[in-house]
Motif scaffolding. Sequence first.
Motif, PDB file in Angstrom:
ATOM      1  N   GLU A 142      11.256  -9.943  -0.832  1.00 21.03           N
ATOM      2  CA  GLU A 142      10.110  -8.947  -0.521  1.00 21.03           C
ATOM      3  C   GLU A 142       8.565  -9.921  -0.438  1.00 21.03           C
ATOM      4  O   GLU A 142       7.996  -9.544   0.399  1.00 21.03           O
ATOM      5  N   ASN A 143       8.472 -10.624  -1.471  1.00 22.89           N
ATOM      6  CA  ASN A 143       7.120 -11.214  -1.347  1.00 22.89           C
ATOM      7  C   ASN A 143       7.139 -12.336  -0.371  1.00 22.89           C
ATOM      8  O   ASN A 143       6.003 -12.573   0.279  1.00 22.89           O
ATOM      9  N   SER A 144       8.259 -12.982  -0.035  1.00 23.29           N
ATOM     10  CA  SER A 144       8.095 -13.958   1.131  1.00 23.29           C
ATOM     11  C   SER A 144       7.736 -13.146   2.540  1.00 23.29           C
ATOM     12  O   SER A 144       7.121 -13.633   3.356  1.00 23.29           O
ATOM     13  N   PHE A 173       5.839  -4.636   1.338  1.00 19.52           N
ATOM     14  CA  PHE A 173       6.718  -4.244   0.114  1.00 19.52           C
ATOM     15  C   PHE A 173       6.404  -4.205  -1.051  1.00 19.52           C
ATOM     16  O   PHE A 173       6.486  -3.151  -1.928  1.00 19.52           O
ATOM     17  N   GLY A 174       5.368  -5.228  -1.489  1.00 20.34           N
ATOM     18  CA  GLY A 174       4.878  -5.158  -2.988  1.00 20.34           C
ATOM     19  C   GLY A 174       3.563  -4.349  -2.963  1.00 20.34           C
ATOM     20  O   GLY A 174       2.884  -4.387  -1.905  1.00 20.34           O
ATOM     21  N   PHE A 175       3.177  -4.145  -4.345  1.00 20.74           N
ATOM     22  CA  PHE A 175       1.840  -3.676  -4.197  1.00 20.74           C
ATOM     23  C   PHE A 175       1.472  -3.263  -5.939  1.00 20.74           C
ATOM     24  O   PHE A 175       0.624  -3.196  -6.498  1.00 20.74           O
ATOM     25  N   GLU A 202       3.731  -6.865 -10.459  1.00 26.36           N
ATOM     26  CA  GLU A 202       4.582  -6.791 -11.758  1.00 26.36           C
ATOM     27  C   GLU A 202       5.669  -8.016 -11.697  1.00 26.36           C
ATOM     28  O   GLU A 202       6.418  -8.152 -12.675  1.00 26.36           O
ATOM     29  N   ALA A 203       6.176  -8.071 -10.435  1.00 26.60           N
ATOM     30  CA  ALA A 203       7.376  -8.554 -10.110  1.00 26.60           C
ATOM     31  C   ALA A 203       7.567 -10.148 -10.797  1.00 26.60           C
ATOM     32  O   ALA A 203       8.518 -10.533 -11.615  1.00 26.60           O
ATOM     33  N   LEU A 204       6.372 -11.100 -10.334  1.00 21.55           N
ATOM     34  CA  LEU A 204       6.567 -12.451 -10.715  1.00 21.55           C
ATOM     35  C   LEU A 204       6.407 -12.424 -12.241  1.00 21.55           C
ATOM     36  O   LEU A 204       7.297 -13.145 -13.045  1.00 21.55           O
ATOM     37  N   LYS A 232      15.590  -9.475  -4.725  1.00 19.14           N
ATOM     38  CA  LYS A 232      14.974  -8.623  -3.757  1.00 19.14           C
ATOM     39  C   LYS A 232      13.423  -8.586  -3.956  1.00 19.14           C
ATOM     40  O   LYS A 232      12.787  -8.816  -3.089  1.00 19.14           O
ATOM     41  N   GLU A 233      13.030  -8.824  -5.152  1.00 14.32           N
ATOM     42  CA  GLU A 233      11.426  -8.968  -5.353  1.00 14.32           C
ATOM     43  C   GLU A 233      11.055 -10.281  -4.744  1.00 14.32           C
ATOM     44  O   GLU A 233       9.934 -10.380  -3.864  1.00 14.32           O
ATOM     45  N   LEU A 234      12.000 -11.284  -4.827  1.00 13.85           N
ATOM     46  CA  LEU A 234      11.248 -12.728  -4.155  1.00 13.85           C
ATOM     47  C   LEU A 234      11.269 -12.569  -2.807  1.00 13.85           C
ATOM     48  O   LEU A 234      10.248 -13.147  -2.109  1.00 13.85           O
ATOM     49  N   SER A 250      -2.344  -9.315  -4.300  1.00 20.04           N
ATOM     50  CA  SER A 250      -3.257  -9.532  -3.166  1.00 20.04           C
ATOM     51  C   SER A 250      -3.131  -8.456  -2.127  1.00 20.04           C
ATOM     52  O   SER A 250      -3.587  -8.338  -1.121  1.00 20.04           O
ATOM     53  N   LYS A 251      -2.169  -7.319  -2.484  1.00 22.33           N
ATOM     54  CA  LYS A 251      -1.801  -6.389  -1.429  1.00 22.33           C
ATOM     55  C   LYS A 251      -2.411  -5.119  -1.371  1.00 22.33           C
ATOM     56  O   LYS A 251      -1.933  -4.356  -0.666  1.00 22.33           O
ATOM     57  N   LEU A 252      -3.400  -4.918  -2.257  1.00 26.56           N
ATOM     58  CA  LEU A 252      -4.189  -3.723  -2.409  1.00 26.56           C
ATOM     59  C   LEU A 252      -5.646  -4.149  -2.259  1.00 26.56           C
ATOM     60  O   LEU A 252      -6.561  -4.135  -3.412  1.00 26.56           O
TER      61      LEU A 252
HETATM   62 MG   LIG Z   1       6.089  -8.637  -5.095  1.00 20.81          MG
END
Ligand SMILES: [Mg+2]
Length: 579
Positions: free
Chosen positions: A32-34, A91-93, A96-98, A28-30, A78-80
């Motif tokens: 979302e990153n895509s 989706f991300g912010f 910490e996922a990677l 799911k995290e990957l 890079s999202k904030l």
């Molecule tokens: Mg992410």
Amino acid sequence: MSIRRLPPELINRIAAGEVVERPASALKELVENSLDAGASRVSIRLHAGGLELIEVADDGCGMSPDEMRLALERHATSKLPGDAIDQVTSFGFRGEALPSIASVSRLTLDSRVHGSDGWRIEVDHGERAGEGPAALPPGTRIQIEGLFDKVPARRKFLRSPRSEYAACLDSVKRLAMARSDVGFTLDHDGRRILTLQAADAPTRVAELLTHELDRHGIGIDCIREGLRLTGVISLPTFNRGMADQQYLFVNSRPVKDRVLVGALRAAYRDLIARDRHPIAALFLEVPLEEVDVNVHPAKTEVRFRDPAAVRGLIVGGLRHALDEESQRSAAHEQAAAPVMWTSSASYVPEPNPGLGIASLREEQRVFEPVTFVPQARAEPAVEPVPSFPLGVARGQVAATYIVAEAENGLVIVDQHAAHERLVLERMRASREGGSIARQALLIPEVVDLEETDCDRLEGAAGELAGMGLEVERFGPTTMLVRAVPAALGKTDAAGLLADLASEIAELGGPMSLRDKLDHVAATMACHGSVRAGRVLSVAEMNALLREMEVTPRSGQCNHGRPTWVKLGHSEIEKLFGRK
Ligand SMILES: [Mg+2]
Ligand SMILES: Nc1ncnc2c1ncn2[C@@H]1O[C@H](COP(=O)(O)OP(=O)(O)O)[C@@H](O)[C@H]1O
């Protein structure tokens, strides 16, 4: 005791505990990153349910080698661009996922920005294991191997590849519904599972939910006070034993939110048995400042500023749609689903193509096999059929089913299921009108029960009286019934009290009074209803049909089964090979 700052490696592994629970959450995290990277295509490969390999490749913006190194560091995102955590649309912010995933697996990150060369970085359980040039088209490809292999505490909680795969598929479906404008493929153990072209939301949802919703679904589109709800829900008669086909989204983010799930349940209250669940894909759009997405590391929970408004919109909107459809049961001949819910604010039902023989055969399974000697009483079909939707009673079959002739076909009614529904709706209408008609018993009835059951009934005496049932403690194991709701008619008081006592015991949990009353009313209704096996006069049958026509939600019994089915003339003709 000495306090120390934890080394980054340990911090990442602790974070991994929250962010990645199992392969499906890493996947799911990957993905979302895509999606955040602006991908128009996402290709996913899994081996052994993701336990051996999870690979996600996209054609998004890609990363430069420097960005790749940074991306693998904790709290790098890079999202904030500003500090506005309350205005997140990606989706991300959390950044910490990677690093979390990299600390509990072998991770290979390949990426290439358009117009430059590709680069690869390998990380083995948090340790940088090498980097160098890589050949790939613009975009990013991430491979994760041996997730949790070296974390026995986690490994222990992983399930079989089969169920990990099921969870992965569910994650992909949710994200694919959230972003229908993106194409997806999913391969598992070398087999192609999903191929999804970019499409509009209704088309994507229809592809991922059961096709049965074409006939058994209701399109939803409603707006209230700046909130908008769209999607599709199943007719109450088309339900499941598990709540696994409920897809809920807030501003395009898949969520598992208690407010939304509770509202969905409430909308179907008493249309469906308590252990059955509707199918739904619902998209809620709310202004960003109305919802906090930073509630949980996995970002599947949200917090609404005004949960009551959200609940109100959902319960009200779904209930309205369900009531409109209430005359239609899942076994009805008419084709239903206006699944193209976003095409217009108020939908126009499609012309009715009618059912083929195959589906008709399936529907016949609605009937219990008749094992007793059929005993039918028939009325001659002489007078022209007036245009009642449910037709004119022609007879009763097996003292259980009413057979009626309508203008365009044959209607078969389950008399007990139908009557039970009518009684419940009558009780509810009089309760909501504030005046419950009671029928006082000339001679109070004495009922013997278990002492605990008596305690329960005594404790609920106030609520029951409000519904027209007056009971009183008479002895340690005896209750007195002084009055019953008039809607029930003649009732077996002992059976009713015993059922109510166990109903109250079951409902002991945190339910609203209203919900409880509805359950109690349903139990009473069952007792007040015409039983299967009772022979009815033609006048009684017609009275039942006419009342069904004007009663809301009469298409389903209190347990969500259809109360009537219809065979159209064209279906009958097909059965006889005339068409
Ligand atoms: Mg992410
Ligand atoms: N598939 C991808 N394509 C482009 N950039 C990516 C991709 N995956 C991750 N990144 C970059 O790595 C950063 C860190 O990712 P992640 O750890 O998931 O945190 P977050 O998504 O919360 O920012 C992202 O902010 C993004 O800039």
